[in-house]
Scaffold this active site. Structure first.
Site, short mmCIF file in Angstrom:
data_model
loop_
_atom_site.label_atom_id
_atom_site.label_comp_id
_atom_site.label_asym_id
_atom_site.label_seq_id
_atom_site.Cartn_x
_atom_site.Cartn_y
_atom_site.Cartn_z
N CYS A 155 0.84 -1.21 0.00
CA CYS A 155 0.00 0.00 0.00
C CYS A 155 0.87 1.26 0.00
CB CYS A 155 -0.90 0.02 1.24
SG CYS A 155 -2.20 -1.23 1.19
N CYS A 214 -3.30 -0.29 -3.28
CA CYS A 214 -4.06 0.16 -2.11
C CYS A 214 -3.42 1.39 -1.50
CB CYS A 214 -4.15 -0.98 -1.10
SG CYS A 214 -2.59 -1.83 -0.80
#
Ligand code: APR
Length: 248
Positions: free
Chosen positions: A82, A163
């Site tokens: 992420c 993400c």
């Protein structure tokens, strides 16, 4: 005449397969899994090399589908942590330089992206070999060629899986910094998941005024694609290469 025409290895308008394609894939895979990102390991380089070549060998080079690459993608899903992903469009070199300096990752830093980066490949129906003479060109021959479909399929999976806050480096020196026909525009932006925040950077060539901005129509179009998916959007424009790469 039929045979000459239909087995002509020179009939396409694009660059032929890269010499030693299979050997390069094998070597890049070994380097990647052992040294570059050993912790992102996907171990099985022989299987990856085989899945890559059997996706297109002996097949009509204009009839590629995403399904042809599914076995390969299943062996080495393109994922990054992420907040680390960087997309690009018409800014390949700059985006890679930015990612390298900031410890971020582009698609070409994932295993399959790094294997295929800069290479070209296609097969020939009924032949166990690659066509080293020519491959279909996206514009002049067919869009559904194995090279283009590979980047589309890989980019789609990459985009689905990012993400946190992700970034895109866009070219502020062209009229439409966001191009809805590019892979970023067609494949990546529409496949981001709703929890993502996208941060766009519009970077223009040194010594020239910018040709597009965050309030221009092309970026508004990007915003509307993202709005439909509830992806949050941040945009910064009017950046020179040095401002963008340096700290500001
Ligand atoms: N090496 C060679 N060619 C590539 C590569 C690569 N690593 N990645 C993509 N391509 C091909 C594709 O066919 C693509 O359309 O080159 C073209 C690059 O065109 P641009 O308009 O500059 O960019 P875009 O189409 O938006 O593709 C780049 O897609 O591959 C992903 O994550 C990557 O965000 C990036 C975007």
């Amino acid at each position: 005449i039929y045979k000459w025409h239909h087995s002509g290895l020179n009939r396409w308008h694009g660059r032929g397969s890269t010499a030693d394609f299979q050997k390069i894939i094998q070597e890049r895979c070994d380097d990647y899994t052992q040294q570059i990102r050993p912790r992102a390991r996907s171990g099985n380089c022989q299987g990856i090399q085989q899945a890559f070549t059997s996706a297109f060998i002996s097949k009509d080079p204009c009839k590629a589908t995403k399904e042809d690459y599914k076995p390969l993608l299943d062996l080495a899903y393109p994922t990054v942590p992420c907040d680390k992903a960087v997309f690009w469009s018409k800014t390949k070199e700059l985006a890679h330089e930015y990612a390298k300096r900031r410890g971020l990752l582009t698609l070409e830093d994932t295993l399959l992206g790094s294997l295929a980066d800069g290479l070209s490949w296609c097969g020939e129906p009924g032949s166990p070999d690659l066509n080293y003479q020519s491959c279909p060109d996206w514009k002049k021959d067919c869009r559904t060629n194995y090279f283009s479909v590979f980047w589309e399929a890989l980019s789609e999976r990459f985009a689905e899986n990012v993400c946190g806050t992700v970034q895109v480096v866009l070219n502020g020196s062209i009229e439409n910094a966001f191009d809805k026909m590019s892979i970023f525009g067609r494949v990546e932006a529409p496949n981001l998941s709703p929890t993502v925040t996208l941060k766009a950077w519009l970077v223009h060539d040194p010594g020239k005024p910018p040709s597009d901005s965050c309030s221009g129509p092309s970026i508004k179009e990007l915003e509307s694609i993202l709005n439909q998916r509830s992806v949050r959007f941040i945009c910064r424009d009017n950046l020179s290469r040095d401002q963008f790469l340096g700290s500001f």
